[in-house]
Write an enzyme that holds these catalytic residues in place. Structure first.
Site, PDB file in Angstrom:
ATOM      1  N   LYS A  74       0.841  -1.196   0.000  1.00 17.46           N
ATOM      2  CA  LYS A  74       0.000   0.000   0.000  1.00 17.46           C
ATOM      3  C   LYS A  74       0.877   1.247   0.000  1.00 17.46           C
ATOM      4  O   LYS A  74       1.889   1.312   0.699  1.00 17.46           O
ATOM      5  CB  LYS A  74      -0.911  -0.032   1.228  1.00 17.46           C
ATOM      6  N   SER A 148      -9.433   2.074   2.529  1.00 17.75           N
ATOM      7  CA  SER A 148      -8.450   2.756   1.703  1.00 17.75           C
ATOM      8  C   SER A 148      -7.412   1.803   1.081  1.00 17.75           C
ATOM      9  O   SER A 148      -6.595   2.229   0.253  1.00 17.75           O
ATOM     10  CB  SER A 148      -7.716   3.808   2.526  1.00 17.75           C
ATOM     11  N   SER A 172     -10.212  -0.205   6.761  1.00 15.67           N
ATOM     12  CA  SER A 172      -9.579  -0.051   5.449  1.00 15.67           C
ATOM     13  C   SER A 172      -8.932  -1.300   4.892  1.00 15.67           C
ATOM     14  O   SER A 172      -8.533  -1.312   3.728  1.00 15.67           O
ATOM     15  CB  SER A 172      -8.535   1.066   5.512  1.00 15.67           C
TER      16      SER A 172
END
Length: 440
Positions: A74, A148, A172
């Site tokens: 990420k 996210s 997330s």
């Protein structure tokens, strides 16, 4: 079908697979699919091949838990030669001189970092898009891959990589895992040690994977807990089922409720005691979550972002965070933690839906207003955030498919602190009796 991380690492350790060839094949899958899926902000093709060659030459190759496994990271953590973008054009784009703790642990385990995955700006929303693209659900591209950690989920669910790193501050990891039909684990507070905690201790790192075994393997590396890689069969547990949306009690789509019932039936057949029960969430818990949702990104933005270059929705969010930061306190968290502890005196595990609504559609959310983004974000994430506030481990696992759309219906498993191994064991039991399609 793409091999699992467990299979790849085992074959590389045995000399049956070459890490360079494994990486080359992953890069080919990315090139073929990411134009549609939009999972990556940056693909590290040349760098990944060089790193794979280094892994192949390591003298300890036969001991590496992630030997030669392609991993997506990420876009929020330091990787040598890259910058952590956080989905924003407002931050520094100076390349990191060294790896952060996550990249260090992945490399030490023999993983090959093939790219940085797309996130919404400052990781505020459960939809991952930016001016460079939209992270789409590989199963139903009209829907978002979530957020996210949506880019990471899309990369795994599309088969581009077998596992990916994510972070979870209000759901997330679990939300995109549920939307894309993956296993996603948010460990308890402090399990993944790092120099500083995000969002007032609510955010932590965790895995996204197509199998429970892969999620356990990556979790063992991120948390430096080799024991978590070995999944045991749980002793009979007292399991509570709840489909009541916390605090606001909004209507729940029937397919999401049926997934909870199905999980309860399957686990009861496996010998667990299953009852209906709902924690006393309390309105104060919602207030504590909202204030941290505002104040966490505001503090982050103040620490190195040009506020004038933030997206319009983000500027509104940050301004609200500056106003609400004074109201962030431990009092509401402590009160919620006391109620959660009381609930888990009578129950070992709680099962809820992971999502409170169907996923939002895939679109350029970053061009829309703060209210247009916040309304679907708050609705879809109703079940997840309370467990970040409590610091309890929580895991999303698929249990069935939606009757209309080619989407998973997933459930969230929650346990008290130290329950990561238990959650993985229960997820493995569900996977064994009710397996899901691994990737698109």
């Amino acid at each position: 079908m793409v091999q699992t991380a467990v299979e790849i690492a085992r074959a590389v350790r045995a000399g049956e697979l070459d890490p360079v060839q494994v990486t080359r094949e992953a890069l080919a899958r990315i090139e073929a699919a990411d134009g549609v899926v939009g999972a990556f902000r940056r693909v590290r093709a040349a760098e990944a091949l060089a790193e794979a060659a280094e892994v192949a030459a390591r003298p300890d190759l036969d001991e590496l838990p992630l030997a030669g496994v392609p991993v997506a990271v990420k876009d929020v953590t330091e990787v040598t030669g890259e910058y952590a973008g956080w989905g924003s054009a407002a931050g520094s784009q100076a390349a990191s001189a060294e790896d952060g703790v996550i990249a260090q642990r992945l490399r030490a385990a023999g993983a090959v970092i093939v790219g940085l995955t797309r996130v919404p700006e400052l990781c505020i929303y459960p939809m991952s898009d930016d001016p460079g693209g939209i992270a789409r659900n590989p199963w139903e591209p009209a829907f978002t891959a979530g957020g996210s950690s949506g880019g990471s989920a899309a990369a795994v669910a599309s088969g581009m990589v077998p596992i990916a790193h994510g972070t979870d501050g209000l759901g997330s990891i679990r939300l995109p895992a549920a939307m894309c039909g993956l296993v996603g684990l948010k460990p308890g507070r402090g399990v993944v040690r790092e120099p500083a905690e995000g969002w007032f201790g609510m955010s932590t790192h965790g895995p996204l994977a197509t199998t429970t075994a892969d999620a356990a393997l990556l979790m063992s590396v991120l948390g430096e807990r080799p024991d978590l890689a070995s999944i045991g069969s749980p002793q009979p547990q007292r399991i509570a089922l709840s489909t009541q949306v916390p605090v606001i009690r909004a209507p729940l789509p029937r397919p999401l409720a049926r997934a909870v019932s199905r999980a309860g039936t399957l686990l009861a057949a496996a010998g667990h005691t299953v009852t209906d029960a709902t924690p006393e969430y309390g309105f104060g818990t919602l207030v504590a979550l909202v204030t941290r949702w505002f104040a966490g990104p505001a503090a982050h933005a103040d620490a190195g972002f040009d506020l004038t270059k933030l997206q319009r929705r983000t500027r509104t969010h940050v301004r609200a965070g500056h106003l609400t930061s004074r109201f962030v306190s431990e009092r509401a968290r402590t009160a919620w933690l006391s109620r959660a502890q009381r609930f888990f005196r009578d129950h070992d595990v709680l099962i809820t839906p992971t999502l409170a609504t169907l996923p939002p559609m895939a679109q350029r959310w970053h061009r829309r207003s703060w209210l247009a983004n916040s309304a679907p974000a708050v609705r879809v994430a109703g079940f997840t955030g309370a467990w970040n506030l409590a610091g309890y481990p929580a895991l999303s696992v698929p249990v069935g498919r939606h009757p209309t759309y080619d989407l998973a219906t997933s459930v969230q498993l929650v346990a008290p602190p130290g329950g990561e191994a238990l959650l993985l064991g229960l997820a493995a039991q569900l996977e064994d009796v009710y397996p899901w399609p691994r990737s698109r």
